[in-house]
Design an enzyme around this catalytic site. Sequence first.
Site, short mmCIF file in Angstrom:
data_model
loop_
_atom_site.label_atom_id
_atom_site.label_comp_id
_atom_site.label_asym_id
_atom_site.label_seq_id
_atom_site.Cartn_x
_atom_site.Cartn_y
_atom_site.Cartn_z
N ASP A 12 0.32 -1.24 -0.22
CA ASP A 12 -0.10 -0.02 -0.54
C ASP A 12 0.92 1.24 0.06
O ASP A 12 1.06 1.72 1.13
CB ASP A 12 -0.82 -0.34 1.49
CG ASP A 12 -2.65 -1.60 1.34
OD1 ASP A 12 -2.33 -1.38 0.15
OD2 ASP A 12 -2.70 -1.59 2.63
N ASP A 61 -5.10 -6.70 -6.95
CA ASP A 61 -6.42 -6.91 -5.79
C ASP A 61 -7.25 -5.01 -7.00
O ASP A 61 -7.34 -4.16 -5.70
CB ASP A 61 -6.10 -6.44 -4.14
CG ASP A 61 -7.30 -6.18 -3.70
OD1 ASP A 61 -8.47 -6.25 -4.16
OD2 ASP A 61 -6.90 -5.22 -2.34
N LEU A 62 -8.00 -5.46 -7.93
CA LEU A 62 -8.54 -4.26 -8.08
C LEU A 62 -10.34 -4.21 -8.21
O LEU A 62 -10.63 -3.07 -8.50
CB LEU A 62 -8.16 -3.76 -10.00
CG LEU A 62 -6.58 -4.00 -9.85
CD1 LEU A 62 -6.60 -2.93 -11.51
CD2 LEU A 62 -6.43 -2.59 -9.50
N LYS A 63 -10.68 -5.23 -7.93
CA LYS A 63 -11.87 -5.34 -7.48
C LYS A 63 -12.70 -5.01 -8.04
O LYS A 63 -13.41 -3.76 -7.85
CB LYS A 63 -12.63 -4.51 -5.69
CG LYS A 63 -11.25 -5.24 -4.60
CD LYS A 63 -11.88 -4.74 -3.63
CE LYS A 63 -11.28 -4.87 -2.75
NZ LYS A 63 -9.81 -5.01 -1.56
N HIS A 65 -15.81 -4.90 -10.63
CA HIS A 65 -17.03 -4.50 -10.45
C HIS A 65 -18.00 -4.16 -11.37
O HIS A 65 -17.64 -2.50 -11.66
CB HIS A 65 -17.86 -4.40 -9.15
CG HIS A 65 -18.62 -4.54 -8.99
ND1 HIS A 65 -19.36 -4.17 -7.42
CD2 HIS A 65 -19.88 -4.75 -9.37
CE1 HIS A 65 -21.05 -4.01 -7.20
NE2 HIS A 65 -20.71 -4.83 -8.52
N ILE A 67 -20.48 -4.76 -15.21
CA ILE A 67 -21.71 -5.60 -16.45
C ILE A 67 -20.75 -7.12 -16.61
O ILE A 67 -19.28 -6.60 -16.89
CB ILE A 67 -22.05 -5.10 -17.54
CG1 ILE A 67 -20.71 -4.64 -19.05
CG2 ILE A 67 -23.18 -3.78 -17.09
CD1 ILE A 67 -21.55 -3.69 -19.72
N PRO A 68 -21.49 -7.58 -17.51
CA PRO A 68 -20.66 -9.08 -17.39
C PRO A 68 -19.27 -8.85 -18.04
O PRO A 68 -17.90 -8.90 -18.37
CB PRO A 68 -21.28 -9.74 -17.90
CG PRO A 68 -22.51 -9.99 -17.26
CD PRO A 68 -22.88 -8.56 -17.27
N GLN A 196 -8.00 -1.76 11.50
CA GLN A 196 -8.99 -3.04 11.46
C GLN A 196 -9.40 -3.44 12.84
O GLN A 196 -8.80 -3.25 13.71
CB GLN A 196 -7.80 -4.06 11.20
CG GLN A 196 -6.95 -4.25 9.64
CD GLN A 196 -7.78 -4.56 8.60
OE1 GLN A 196 -8.81 -4.49 8.48
NE2 GLN A 196 -7.19 -4.62 7.69
N GLY A 216 -0.67 -6.27 6.12
CA GLY A 216 0.44 -4.82 5.14
C GLY A 216 0.97 -4.24 6.67
O GLY A 216 2.76 -4.67 6.77
O1 C5P Z 1 -1.71 -3.44 6.75
P1 C5P Z 1 -2.89 -3.44 6.84
O2 C5P Z 1 -2.51 -5.38 7.51
O3 C5P Z 1 -4.47 -3.38 7.64
O4 C5P Z 1 -3.54 -4.03 5.63
C1 C5P Z 1 -4.22 -5.15 4.74
C2 C5P Z 1 -4.88 -5.36 3.26
O5 C5P Z 1 -5.83 -5.82 3.25
C3 C5P Z 1 -5.03 -3.60 2.92
O6 C5P Z 1 -4.37 -3.65 1.69
C4 C5P Z 1 -6.53 -3.59 2.68
O7 C5P Z 1 -7.55 -2.89 2.05
C5 C5P Z 1 -6.71 -4.89 2.35
N1 C5P Z 1 -8.34 -5.45 3.04
C6 C5P Z 1 -8.92 -5.50 4.02
N2 C5P Z 1 -10.02 -5.22 4.20
C7 C5P Z 1 -10.58 -6.00 3.38
C8 C5P Z 1 -9.82 -6.32 2.08
C9 C5P Z 1 -8.74 -5.83 1.53
O8 C5P Z 1 -8.17 -4.76 4.99
N3 C5P Z 1 -11.76 -6.18 3.67
#
Ligand code: C5P
Length: 239
Positions: A12, A61-63, A65, A67-68, A196, A216
């Site tokens: 990140d 990790d571009l997620k 989302h 249309i198909p 978190q 991270g």
């Molecule tokens: O620094 P940290 O360990 O919190 O980083 C967690 C990584 O996981 C980040 O890149 C965050 O965007 C990603 N992530 C998350 N929760 C989610 C999906 C992705 O923390 N539900």
Amino acid sequence: MSAKDRLIIALDVDTIREAEKLVSMLQDHVGVFKIGMQLFNSEGPEVVNRLHSMGGKIFLDLKLHDIPNTVGKAGAVLTRMKVFMYNVHTAGGSEMMQKAVEFTEAESAKSGGSIPLIIGVTVLTSINQDILNNELGILGSVADQVVHWAKLAQDSGLNGVVASPKEITAIREACGPDFVIITPGVRPTWAAANDQKRVMTPGEAVKAGASYLVVGRPITGAADPVEAAKRIVDEMGEV
Ligand code: C5P
């Protein structure tokens, strides 16, 4: 798979320079590097090429989302980039996920490259029950919704899902031993939780059935990132 191979580092950061520094420091100690929307939108596909040339395996990790057809075509592009895994939102529905699988398989057959794992994002860990029910208008509990989307992802041909540590056990039960479960929100007891909220330790997450852990800041922000990565890999193995 070894504990080291199961550890995904979230890069990140804004620049290729910072990412390269982390990769050269950590590549003998972790399995996969995650490039998310921050780094990708800042540096573009070049960052994937550069980290590949250093020998890194990439989770893009571009997620996706949309249309198909649009997601399918984007999936083909990511397949050409030879990433190890990429993800889509399960909320895009089964046809969207099936198109991602179809276009990815077709592209890798054409280019002869390996097939990326396609992973579904379920309920983001920032969404609680109140937001799910009252803002998004989805009834029921977060856990039930996560399992519902995990099963939809599996039925649509995806290889696995991203989910919070708290939902690993329920997904494992519903989707079986071979389904890939990737979990962020991992914090060793010796690291800060940061933002978190619902965290598990590396050992607990592996024991609950996680296939990969995304970590991270406990590593990238540590005074000694290599030492932090080694400690986490040790703790993952101690189950
Ligand atoms: O620094 P940290 O360990 O919190 O980083 C967690 C990584 O996981 C980040 O890149 C965050 O965007 C990603 N992530 C998350 N929760 C989610 C999906 C992705 O923390 N539900």
